[in-house]
Scaffold this active site. Sequence first.
Site: not given
Length: 485
Positions: A252-254, A256
Site C-alpha cells: 500500500s501507498k500508505r 510506503g
Amino acid sequence: MEVRTRFAPSPTGFMHLGGVRTALYAFLYARKNGGRFILRIEDTDQERYVEGATEVIYDTLKACGMQWDEGPDVGGDYGPYIQSERKDIYLPYAEELIRKGKAYYCFCTKDELDERRRAAESRGETFKYDKHCLHLSQEEVRRRLDAGMPYVIRQNAPTEGESSYHDMVFGDISMPNDTLDDMVLIKQDGMPTYNFANVIDDHLMGITHVIRGMEYLSSTPKYDLLYEAFGWDIPKYIHLPTVMRDASHKLSKRDGDAYYSDFISKGYLTEALINYLALVGWNPGDDREFFTMDELIEAFDVKGINKAPGIFDVNKLTWFNAHYIRELPFEKYLEMVTPWFDSVFDGMENKPDYRRLAELMQGRTEVFGLVPGMVSFLRQMPEYGDDLYFNKKMKTSAETAGPVLEMIRPVLEGIDDWKEDIIHDRVMEKIAESGMKNGAVLWPLRIAISGLANTPGGAFEIAYLLGKDETLHRLDAAIARLKKA
Ligand code: GLU
C-alpha cells in the site's frame, strides 16, 4: 513466429511494484524467446491521467535495465504507441462490430443507469446492463445520432452458453456467458475504454503473448469474443498473480511499500529489487537465488510462475540488498554512500575520513537509508548509560572504566600524527606495559568515545575518524562523568 510481448501501463502516478514485476516478466519472456518487447502507454482514461507519470514509467524501466524495442520514444512499425494518439483508430472497428451485430449504440444517461443500478441492488441483484438500447429500432438509432445525442458503444455479449480460454499460468478458465456484461467499448468522449483498446492494439501491434495482472482474468472471455468477431488470432495469455505484502494485505501507498520509488529513496539497489521481484511469484526450478538480468533471461520459464499470490517480504529484499551492496566494487560503494554520509556530516569542520568510514561500513550496510543512523554518533555523542561499560567477558564495568580511561588519555594526547596505525601501536604498547587484557581497555575506550555497544570499527578506527580533539573531548567528558557517579 516472432514472440512479441508488451507492457501497457496507464500513466496514473508512480510505478507500483506489481507493475514493475509485470514489465519484468514481459521483458524476460520476450528476451528469452528472441522476441520483441513493446511499451504502450494506455492513457485513454483522461480522469486518471497524472502529469509526468509517463516519464516516471520510462525512467523506471530504463533504470531497471528493461529497454523496450518499440515504444513512444523509440518508435517502431506499429505506432503510435500512446493510445491517446491512436484515438481515431478505434471507432471504425467499433462500427464494424455494430454492423456485425456484436456491438450497439447506447444512449442511456448516467442518471438512468444509476437508477436501474439502485433498483437492481434493492432486489439483491448485481447490476448488469440490461441491453435496453439493443432493442431500439435502426430508425430510432439513426434519429438519435442525427440529433447529436451523446452515446457510447457497447459490446453485445451472448447471454447463453459458456466461454472458455486457456491461460498459461491459470490453465483452462470457463465462465457462463450470462455473467458477461455488455461492456462499453467507446466512451461518450469518443475515447476507447481499456477493454476495447487493449484488444485492438494487441492485435494491430502483433502481440503474441499478453502478460498482465490477474485482475483481467475474468474480462478475458469478453476480449476473446471481440477477437472472434473480427476473425483475429487470439494471443496467448499469461496472467500474473498479485504481489501482496502477506496473505491478506496488498502493498500500500500508505505503508510506503507500494512503489518502486519508495524503495529507491530508502536506499535499495535496483539490481537487488529486480532480482528479488523476479522471485516473487516465480520459481527458477532450482535453489539459485542470485540472478543478473542476463541470468534471469536465461532461466525464465512460464512454468515456474505460481498461481498463488506472490508475497513481497521486505526482510528478504533487505537480505538481497545487503548482498548486492557487499558485492559492489569499493569505489562504487564509496560514491553511492557519500550523499548519505553528507546528510549527516555536512557543515562539519572536520568531517570523518569518508574513504575509511566507507571501508568499515560496506559490509554492514543492508540499506543505504540506514547509514545515517549508524554513523551519526561520529557527529554527535549519543546519550548513553554507564551500564554500557559492563561487559562480562572483558571483565569491565563503570567501576573499572574510569582508571583505564585516565591511563589512556595521556597516551592519546601524546600522539601528534593522528593516524589509525599509530593510535593502534601506542595504545597497544600501553596495554602491554600495564599487563591488562586488551578488551579490558579497548571496550571502555570505545564506549567512552562512541556511546554505543555496536559500532562500525573498534576503538582505534573510531578515534581516528573522530580526530584527536574530539576524541580527547569525549574522553574527558566520560572521565568526568564516571568520577561523579
Ligand atoms: N493499462 C492496463 C493497466 O495498467 C494494462 C493492462 C494490460 O497489460 O493489459 O492495468
